[in-house]
Design an enzyme around this catalytic site. Structure first.
Site, PDB file in Angstrom:
ATOM      1  N   GLU A 118      66.300 -33.428  -9.950  1.00  0.00           N
ATOM      2  CA  GLU A 118      65.039 -34.123  -9.657  1.00  0.00           C
ATOM      3  C   GLU A 118      65.328 -35.541  -9.195  1.00  0.00           C
ATOM      4  O   GLU A 118      66.482 -35.956  -9.125  1.00  0.00           O
ATOM      5  CB  GLU A 118      64.142 -34.131 -10.900  1.00  0.00           C
ATOM      6  CG  GLU A 118      64.757 -34.845 -12.083  1.00  0.00           C
ATOM      7  CD  GLU A 118      63.857 -34.873 -13.325  1.00  0.00           C
ATOM      8  OE1 GLU A 118      62.655 -34.625 -13.210  1.00  0.00           O
ATOM      9  OE2 GLU A 118      64.389 -35.168 -14.403  1.00  0.00           O
ATOM     10  N   TYR A 140      56.882 -41.490 -23.672  1.00  0.00           N
ATOM     11  CA  TYR A 140      55.801 -42.149 -22.946  1.00  0.00           C
ATOM     12  C   TYR A 140      55.099 -41.187 -22.012  1.00  0.00           C
ATOM     13  O   TYR A 140      55.553 -40.068 -21.794  1.00  0.00           O
ATOM     14  CB  TYR A 140      56.337 -43.371 -22.179  1.00  0.00           C
ATOM     15  CG  TYR A 140      57.132 -43.037 -20.936  1.00  0.00           C
ATOM     16  CD1 TYR A 140      58.404 -42.488 -21.011  1.00  0.00           C
ATOM     17  CD2 TYR A 140      56.600 -43.268 -19.667  1.00  0.00           C
ATOM     18  CE1 TYR A 140      59.128 -42.184 -19.856  1.00  0.00           C
ATOM     19  CE2 TYR A 140      57.320 -42.966 -18.509  1.00  0.00           C
ATOM     20  CZ  TYR A 140      58.586 -42.424 -18.618  1.00  0.00           C
ATOM     21  OH  TYR A 140      59.290 -42.115 -17.486  1.00  0.00           O
ATOM     22  N   LEU A 177      62.427 -33.094 -15.931  1.00  0.00           N
ATOM     23  CA  LEU A 177      61.128 -33.302 -16.577  1.00  0.00           C
ATOM     24  C   LEU A 177      60.110 -32.449 -15.817  1.00  0.00           C
ATOM     25  O   LEU A 177      60.027 -32.564 -14.589  1.00  0.00           O
ATOM     26  CB  LEU A 177      60.709 -34.770 -16.507  1.00  0.00           C
ATOM     27  CG  LEU A 177      59.344 -34.996 -17.146  1.00  0.00           C
ATOM     28  CD1 LEU A 177      59.459 -35.020 -18.665  1.00  0.00           C
ATOM     29  CD2 LEU A 177      58.688 -36.267 -16.649  1.00  0.00           C
ATOM     30  N   HIS A 217      71.134 -45.359 -37.365  1.00  0.00           N
ATOM     31  CA  HIS A 217      70.772 -44.378 -36.343  1.00  0.00           C
ATOM     32  C   HIS A 217      69.799 -43.305 -36.839  1.00  0.00           C
ATOM     33  O   HIS A 217      68.838 -42.959 -36.150  1.00  0.00           O
ATOM     34  CB  HIS A 217      72.020 -43.700 -35.772  1.00  0.00           C
ATOM     35  CG  HIS A 217      72.865 -44.611 -34.929  1.00  0.00           C
ATOM     36  ND1 HIS A 217      73.413 -45.784 -35.412  1.00  0.00           N
ATOM     37  CD2 HIS A 217      73.263 -44.516 -33.647  1.00  0.00           C
ATOM     38  CE1 HIS A 217      74.093 -46.368 -34.460  1.00  0.00           C
ATOM     39  NE2 HIS A 217      74.024 -45.618 -33.370  1.00  0.00           N
ATOM     40  N   ARG A 237      66.027 -51.706 -41.476  1.00  0.00           N
ATOM     41  CA  ARG A 237      67.354 -52.126 -41.026  1.00  0.00           C
ATOM     42  C   ARG A 237      67.795 -51.209 -39.890  1.00  0.00           C
ATOM     43  O   ARG A 237      67.236 -50.131 -39.704  1.00  0.00           O
ATOM     44  CB  ARG A 237      68.370 -52.097 -42.171  1.00  0.00           C
ATOM     45  CG  ARG A 237      68.598 -50.721 -42.772  1.00  0.00           C
ATOM     46  CD  ARG A 237      69.409 -50.800 -44.050  1.00  0.00           C
ATOM     47  NE  ARG A 237      68.619 -51.440 -45.095  1.00  0.00           N
ATOM     48  CZ  ARG A 237      67.709 -50.799 -45.842  1.00  0.00           C
ATOM     49  NH1 ARG A 237      67.480 -49.517 -45.652  1.00  0.00           N
ATOM     50  NH2 ARG A 237      67.029 -51.426 -46.776  1.00  0.00           N
TER      51      ARG A 237
HETATM   52  N1  PDD Z   1      57.599 -40.473 -13.733  1.00  0.00           N
HETATM   53  N2  PDD Z   1      60.684 -36.457 -13.259  1.00  0.00           N
HETATM   54  C1  PDD Z   1      60.902 -37.674 -13.770  1.00  0.00           C
HETATM   55  C2  PDD Z   1      62.267 -38.039 -14.218  1.00  0.00           C
HETATM   56  C3  PDD Z   1      59.822 -38.589 -13.860  1.00  0.00           C
HETATM   57  O1  PDD Z   1      60.036 -39.803 -14.397  1.00  0.00           O
HETATM   58  C4  PDD Z   1      58.536 -38.215 -13.396  1.00  0.00           C
HETATM   59  C5  PDD Z   1      57.348 -39.139 -13.467  1.00  0.00           C
HETATM   60  C6  PDD Z   1      58.374 -36.927 -12.861  1.00  0.00           C
HETATM   61  C7  PDD Z   1      57.026 -36.430 -12.344  1.00  0.00           C
HETATM   62  O2  PDD Z   1      56.129 -36.237 -13.407  1.00  0.00           O
HETATM   63  P1  PDD Z   1      54.554 -36.375 -13.199  1.00  0.00           P
HETATM   64  O3  PDD Z   1      54.159 -35.433 -12.129  1.00  0.00           O
HETATM   65  O4  PDD Z   1      54.010 -35.998 -14.522  1.00  0.00           O
HETATM   66  O5  PDD Z   1      54.266 -37.818 -12.843  1.00  0.00           O
HETATM   67  C8  PDD Z   1      59.465 -36.067 -12.822  1.00  0.00           C
HETATM   68  C9  PDD Z   1      56.544 -41.413 -14.018  1.00  0.00           C
HETATM   69  C10 PDD Z   1      55.543 -41.532 -12.919  1.00  0.00           C
HETATM   70  C11 PDD Z   1      57.161 -42.731 -14.433  1.00  0.00           C
HETATM   71  O6  PDD Z   1      58.137 -42.688 -15.151  1.00  0.00           O
HETATM   72  O7  PDD Z   1      56.627 -43.789 -14.065  1.00  0.00           O
END
Ligand code: PDD
Length: 303
Positions: free
Chosen positions: A192, A39, A216, A115, A112
């Site tokens: 994070e 997403y 991420l 995995h 069906r």
């Molecule tokens: N989340 N790390 C994680 C685990 C995140 O879910 C997000 C963002 C970020 C920051 O990424 P960005 O700067 O691209 O928003 C870092 C979004 C906002 C969410 O899941 O709603």
């Protein structure tokens, strides 16, 4: 909430447009059964003329491509296709104020439950507009409460996967502790937040945890690196120990929905003497200038 206040945006699902409350996917969608999908969350900023413009869309689409590639789903659209879809979602949901676009692509509906990937399957594509209220000036001034916890997620956190159970439990941990965010540590090192990147200021330098499979890479990661350069703040992408986190001069988080937000207390202890940080203030101002620049460039291109 009265019926009239229910927010029921017009959403896109597999080529069809209709109200969110009526959008349906089959239960054998692999997103539902396995969390087999990815997403994006793209912020939209309301402009003085009423238009709502996506910020850093190019980078969000590039990350979507990377996430899809890593889980071996063919991207259902090229960038022009995604841009057209996102602009249509904005048009279909005329309204006021800032907002966000949520994009989800799953591997699709299988015949069906099994995995391994089916030989032939068509991705499910879902796009919706969501409401977004950024933290207020007063909330920023006060700073946010954060708690820490051990990062127990898998080691592909670089994929923006809808398999978010680890993140969901961390967000719940924050909620149960009256905190805005849970800051995670793995093997004694900062990773994070549950849905944000985390930044530490130490002796005037801005530190960010290394890009790689443990976090991420937020779209704001590269942006904040740029903004630090612009503001003359030294930036170091490196391992950050728990001791460095706990003795930080400043801590902040960044995400599409928070921009950059200062942390006032960590596990109940005040951060950096409890005052609003100088580095935070410089980055927040630079962030606002970066938005103004991007939207001015777009306006010029549209002329
Ligand atoms: N989340 N790390 C994680 C685990 C995140 O879910 C997000 C963002 C970020 C920051 O990424 P960005 O700067 O691209 O928003 C870092 C979004 C906002 C969410 O899941 O709603």
């Amino acid at each position: 909430m009265s019926q009239a206040e229910v927010f029921d945006p017009t959403v896109y699902l597999n080529g069809e447009w209709g109200p969110l409350s009526e959008a349906r996917i089959p239960v054998l969608d692999r997103g539902f059964i396995f969390g087999d999908g990815v997403y994006e969350v793209v912020p939209l900023y309301a402009q003085p003329n009423g238009a709502r413009l996506p910020f850093r869309l190019k980078q969000h689409l590039a990350r979507l491509q990377r996430s899809l590639g890593k889980i071996r789903i063919d991207n259902p659209f090229d960038d022009a296709g995604w841009r057209a879809l996102i602009h249509r979602v904005i048009e279909e949901n005329a309204g006021e104020g800032d907002a966000l676009v949520y994009i989800q692509v799953t591997r699709g509906v299988a015949k069906r439950r099994g995995h391994a990937f089916p030989a032939s399957i068509t991705p499910t594509v879902f796009v919706m507009l969501g409401k977004l209220v950024f933290p207020s000036a007063a909330e920023r001034e006060r700073g946010a409460v954060a708690v820490t916890a051990e990062d127990k997620r898998w080691l592909h956190c670089d994929i923006k996967s809808v398999s978010l159970l680890g993140n969901v439990l961390m967000a719940q941990h924050a909620a149960e502790n009256d905190a805005l965010e849970t800051i995670q540590l793995r093997d004694g090192l900062l990773t994070e937040g549950s849905s944000s990147n985390v930044w530490v200021v130490k002796d005037g330098a801005l530190l960010g945890a290394p890009r790689g499979p443990r976090i991420l890479e937020g779209i704001r990661y590269g942006l904040i690196e740029e903004l630090a350069r612009e503001a003359g703040i030294r930036f170091e992408e490196r391992d950050i120990t728990e001791a460095e986190l706990r003795s930080a001069d400043e801590i902040m988080i960044s995400s599409a929905t928070k921009e950059v937000m200062p942390i006032r207390t960590l596990d109940g202890k005040s951060v950096g003497g409890g005052r609003l940080g100088r580095v935070y203030a410089a980055l927040y101002d630079a962030y606002q200038r970066a938005k103004a620049r991007e939207f001015a460039d777009e306006a010029k291109r549209a002329q």
